[in-house]
Design a protein around this motif. Structure first.
Motif, PDB file in Angstrom:
ATOM      1  N   ASP A  51      23.925  21.045  23.000  1.00  0.00           N
ATOM      2  CA  ASP A  51      25.027  20.291  23.588  1.00  0.00           C
ATOM      3  C   ASP A  51      24.842  18.821  23.218  1.00  0.00           C
ATOM      4  OD1 ASP A  51      27.222  19.592  25.143  1.00  0.00           O
ATOM      5  OD2 ASP A  51      26.026  19.370  26.962  1.00  0.00           O
ATOM      6  N   LEU A  52      25.955  18.102  23.051  1.00  0.00           N
ATOM      7  CA  LEU A  52      25.848  16.695  22.688  1.00  0.00           C
ATOM      8  C   LEU A  52      25.768  15.774  23.905  1.00  0.00           C
ATOM      9  CD1 LEU A  52      28.261  16.304  19.629  1.00  0.00           C
ATOM     10  CD2 LEU A  52      25.804  16.803  19.665  1.00  0.00           C
ATOM     11  N   GLY A  53      26.405  16.146  24.997  1.00  0.00           N
ATOM     12  CA  GLY A  53      26.427  15.274  26.177  1.00  0.00           C
ATOM     13  C   GLY A  53      25.258  15.523  27.097  1.00  0.00           C
ATOM     14  N   LEU A  54      24.086  15.037  26.732  1.00  0.00           N
ATOM     15  CA  LEU A  54      22.875  15.262  27.515  1.00  0.00           C
ATOM     16  C   LEU A  54      22.574  14.046  28.388  1.00  0.00           C
ATOM     17  CD1 LEU A  54      20.733  16.850  24.662  1.00  0.00           C
ATOM     18  CD2 LEU A  54      21.939  18.053  26.499  1.00  0.00           C
ATOM     19  N   LEU A  60      23.345  13.987  19.229  1.00  0.00           N
ATOM     20  CA  LEU A  60      23.236  13.661  17.806  1.00  0.00           C
ATOM     21  C   LEU A  60      21.879  13.043  17.478  1.00  0.00           C
ATOM     22  CD1 LEU A  60      26.791  12.271  16.929  1.00  0.00           C
ATOM     23  CD2 LEU A  60      25.819  14.497  16.348  1.00  0.00           C
ATOM     24  N   ASP A  61      21.316  12.301  18.428  1.00  0.00           N
ATOM     25  CA  ASP A  61      19.977  11.750  18.219  1.00  0.00           C
ATOM     26  C   ASP A  61      18.935  12.870  18.223  1.00  0.00           C
ATOM     27  OD1 ASP A  61      20.933   9.139  18.067  1.00  0.00           O
ATOM     28  OD2 ASP A  61      20.799   8.847  20.237  1.00  0.00           O
ATOM     29  N   LEU A  77      27.283  22.555  20.396  1.00  0.00           N
ATOM     30  CA  LEU A  77      28.199  23.040  21.418  1.00  0.00           C
ATOM     31  C   LEU A  77      28.622  21.839  22.255  1.00  0.00           C
ATOM     32  CD1 LEU A  77      29.418  25.557  22.835  1.00  0.00           C
ATOM     33  CD2 LEU A  77      27.344  25.629  24.221  1.00  0.00           C
ATOM     34  N   THR A  78      29.927  21.494  22.220  1.00  0.00           N
ATOM     35  CA  THR A  78      30.330  20.252  22.876  1.00  0.00           C
ATOM     36  C   THR A  78      31.809  20.249  23.227  1.00  0.00           C
ATOM     37  OG1 THR A  78      30.365  17.840  22.630  1.00  0.00           O
ATOM     38  CG2 THR A  78      30.812  19.157  20.667  1.00  0.00           C
ATOM     39  N   ALA A  79      32.158  19.363  24.137  1.00  0.00           N
ATOM     40  CA  ALA A  79      33.563  19.153  24.506  1.00  0.00           C
ATOM     41  C   ALA A  79      34.181  18.030  23.675  1.00  0.00           C
ATOM     42  CB  ALA A  79      33.665  18.821  25.991  1.00  0.00           C
ATOM     43  N   ARG A  80      33.399  17.354  22.820  1.00  0.00           N
ATOM     44  CA  ARG A  80      33.917  16.265  21.992  1.00  0.00           C
ATOM     45  C   ARG A  80      34.757  16.859  20.867  1.00  0.00           C
ATOM     46  NH1 ARG A  80      28.338  12.762  21.119  1.00  0.00           N
ATOM     47  NH2 ARG A  80      27.766  12.578  23.327  1.00  0.00           N
ATOM     48  N   ASP A  81      36.102  16.763  21.025  1.00  0.00           N
ATOM     49  CA  ASP A  81      36.964  17.442  20.071  1.00  0.00           C
ATOM     50  C   ASP A  81      37.593  16.526  19.025  1.00  0.00           C
ATOM     51  OD1 ASP A  81      38.630  16.090  21.747  1.00  0.00           O
ATOM     52  OD2 ASP A  81      39.927  17.787  22.222  1.00  0.00           O
ATOM     53  N   ALA A  82      37.301  15.251  19.068  1.00  0.00           N
ATOM     54  CA  ALA A  82      37.854  14.336  18.064  1.00  0.00           C
ATOM     55  C   ALA A  82      37.278  14.678  16.692  1.00  0.00           C
ATOM     56  CB  ALA A  82      37.533  12.895  18.431  1.00  0.00           C
ATOM     57  N   ALA A  92      25.356  14.896  10.323  1.00  0.00           N
ATOM     58  CA  ALA A  92      23.999  14.685  10.840  1.00  0.00           C
ATOM     59  C   ALA A  92      23.104  15.899  10.599  1.00  0.00           C
ATOM     60  CB  ALA A  92      24.054  14.372  12.332  1.00  0.00           C
ATOM     61  N   GLY A  93      23.701  17.009  10.145  1.00  0.00           N
ATOM     62  CA  GLY A  93      22.882  18.161   9.787  1.00  0.00           C
ATOM     63  C   GLY A  93      23.140  19.425  10.565  1.00  0.00           C
ATOM     64  N   ALA A  94      24.192  19.440  11.411  1.00  0.00           N
ATOM     65  CA  ALA A  94      24.506  20.663  12.138  1.00  0.00           C
ATOM     66  C   ALA A  94      24.980  21.738  11.166  1.00  0.00           C
ATOM     67  CB  ALA A  94      25.582  20.403  13.186  1.00  0.00           C
ATOM     68  N   ASP A  95      24.637  22.988  11.466  1.00  0.00           N
ATOM     69  CA  ASP A  95      25.074  24.098  10.627  1.00  0.00           C
ATOM     70  C   ASP A  95      26.450  24.606  11.040  1.00  0.00           C
ATOM     71  OD1 ASP A  95      22.552  24.966   8.901  1.00  0.00           O
ATOM     72  OD2 ASP A  95      21.848  24.394  10.883  1.00  0.00           O
ATOM     73  N   ASP A  96      26.816  24.381  12.286  1.00  0.00           N
ATOM     74  CA  ASP A  96      28.139  24.771  12.760  1.00  0.00           C
ATOM     75  C   ASP A  96      28.455  23.988  14.026  1.00  0.00           C
ATOM     76  OD1 ASP A  96      30.584  26.024  12.893  1.00  0.00           O
ATOM     77  OD2 ASP A  96      29.770  28.058  12.847  1.00  0.00           O
ATOM     78  N   TYR A  97      29.723  24.075  14.449  1.00  0.00           N
ATOM     79  CA  TYR A  97      30.218  23.223  15.536  1.00  0.00           C
ATOM     80  C   TYR A  97      31.188  24.057  16.362  1.00  0.00           C
ATOM     81  CZ  TYR A  97      31.373  18.482  17.295  1.00  0.00           C
ATOM     82  OH  TYR A  97      31.514  17.345  18.047  1.00  0.00           O
ATOM     83  N   VAL A  98      30.900  24.267  17.646  1.00  0.00           N
ATOM     84  CA  VAL A  98      31.766  25.052  18.526  1.00  0.00           C
ATOM     85  C   VAL A  98      32.229  24.174  19.677  1.00  0.00           C
ATOM     86  CG1 VAL A  98      31.905  27.014  20.097  1.00  0.00           C
ATOM     87  CG2 VAL A  98      30.682  27.248  17.935  1.00  0.00           C
ATOM     88  N   LEU A  99      33.529  24.164  19.900  1.00  0.00           N
ATOM     89  CA  LEU A  99      34.102  23.340  20.954  1.00  0.00           C
ATOM     90  C   LEU A  99      34.205  24.103  22.270  1.00  0.00           C
ATOM     91  CD1 LEU A  99      37.041  21.613  19.026  1.00  0.00           C
ATOM     92  CD2 LEU A  99      34.854  20.587  19.692  1.00  0.00           C
ATOM     93  N   LYS A 100      33.925  23.398  23.376  1.00  0.00           N
ATOM     94  CA  LYS A 100      34.160  23.959  24.698  1.00  0.00           C
ATOM     95  C   LYS A 100      35.622  23.760  25.082  1.00  0.00           C
ATOM     96  CE  LYS A 100      29.571  22.419  26.276  1.00  0.00           C
ATOM     97  NZ  LYS A 100      28.865  21.570  27.263  1.00  0.00           N
ATOM     98  N   PRO A 101      36.245  24.719  25.758  1.00  0.00           N
ATOM     99  CA  PRO A 101      35.734  26.054  26.091  1.00  0.00           C
ATOM    100  C   PRO A 101      35.726  26.946  24.853  1.00  0.00           C
ATOM    101  CG  PRO A 101      38.005  25.860  26.773  1.00  0.00           C
ATOM    102  CD  PRO A 101      37.619  24.497  26.263  1.00  0.00           C
TER     103      PRO A 101
END
Length: 225
Positions: A51-54, A60-61, A77-82, A92-101
């Motif tokens: 998750d990004l919002g920790l 991302l860090d 896994l994040t709610a940041r949809d922009a 930054a190196g993520a292999d995939d990106y899934v938006l909540k919900p």
């Protein structure tokens, strides 16, 4: 298969942990990025759900630190949809990106994809001679016959099949099968190996004394006399 789950929402984190365990993963769940990074220094993992919002640091860090030390498959896994946020995560190196919900089955499928990509495979099925392992359906076929395995038996066989012929140490296999906080019997790994040999072939998994186990390529390819 061992998953590192980093999610600060207690309800979502608990649900994801349960779902991943049903998928065959041993799951270590942390609510803070710093704790997850410490775990990575000490233990091997097969995949990371981040998750990004920790609460303690930006996800991302965390990802940047993960990429400095290795190539662990990471699904954000994040709610940041922009769109710019998604681009930053992928760059930054993520292999995939899934938006909540999200749909749980899609998330599990995406995890299978990035694990296959990391292993250099295009198919969800591992074919090794007389042995076939479908990682999506958890179906194992031996000599053309379906074999019913427990969750940990399947996870152990799949881990050995990902690296056929290579010796995997006992501590590594135990850490991949069992997450932190799980009480482990001293002979638990041997019990799983015994069951696999009984259900498949006694020579399928070779014991390397004092080290661990390996999938016997000769036994997979050629019937034993």
């Amino acid at each position: 298969m061992r998953a590192l789950l980093v999610e600060d929402d207690p309800l979502l984190g608990d649900g994801l942990k349960t779902a991943l365990e049903r998928e065959g993963y041993a799951v270590d769940w942390f609510q803070q990025g710093g704790n997850a990074l410490e775990a990575l220094k000490r233990e091997p993992f097969s995949v990371m759900v981040l998750d990004l919002g920790l609460p303690d640091m930006d996800g991302l860090d965390v990802l940047t630190e993960v990429r400095r030390s290795g190539s662990l498959p990471v699904l954000i896994l994040t709610a940041r949809d922009a769109i710019d946020q998604r681009i930053r995560g992928l760059d930054a190196g993520a292999d995939d990106y899934v938006l909540k919900p999200f749909e749980l089955q899609e998330l599990l499928a995406r995890l299978r994809v990035i694990r296959r990509r990391a292993a250099g495979r295009a198919s969800q099925t591992i074919h090794l001679g007389r042995l076939s392992i479908d990682e999506a359906s958890h179906q194992v076929t031996w000599q053309g016959q379906k074999v019913e395995l427990s969750r940990r038996e399947f996870a152990l066989l799949a881990e050995l099949a990902h690296q056929p012929g290579q010796v995997l140490s006992r501590p590594r296999l135990e850490s991949l099968l069992y997450g932190w906080g799980t009480e482990l019997e001293s002979n638990a790994l041997e019990v799983h190996v015994h069951h696999l040999r009984k259900k498949l072939d006694r020579s399928l998994i070779a014991t390397v004394r004092g080290i661990g186990y390996r999938l016997n390529i000769d036994a997979v390819e050629t019937p034993q006399a």
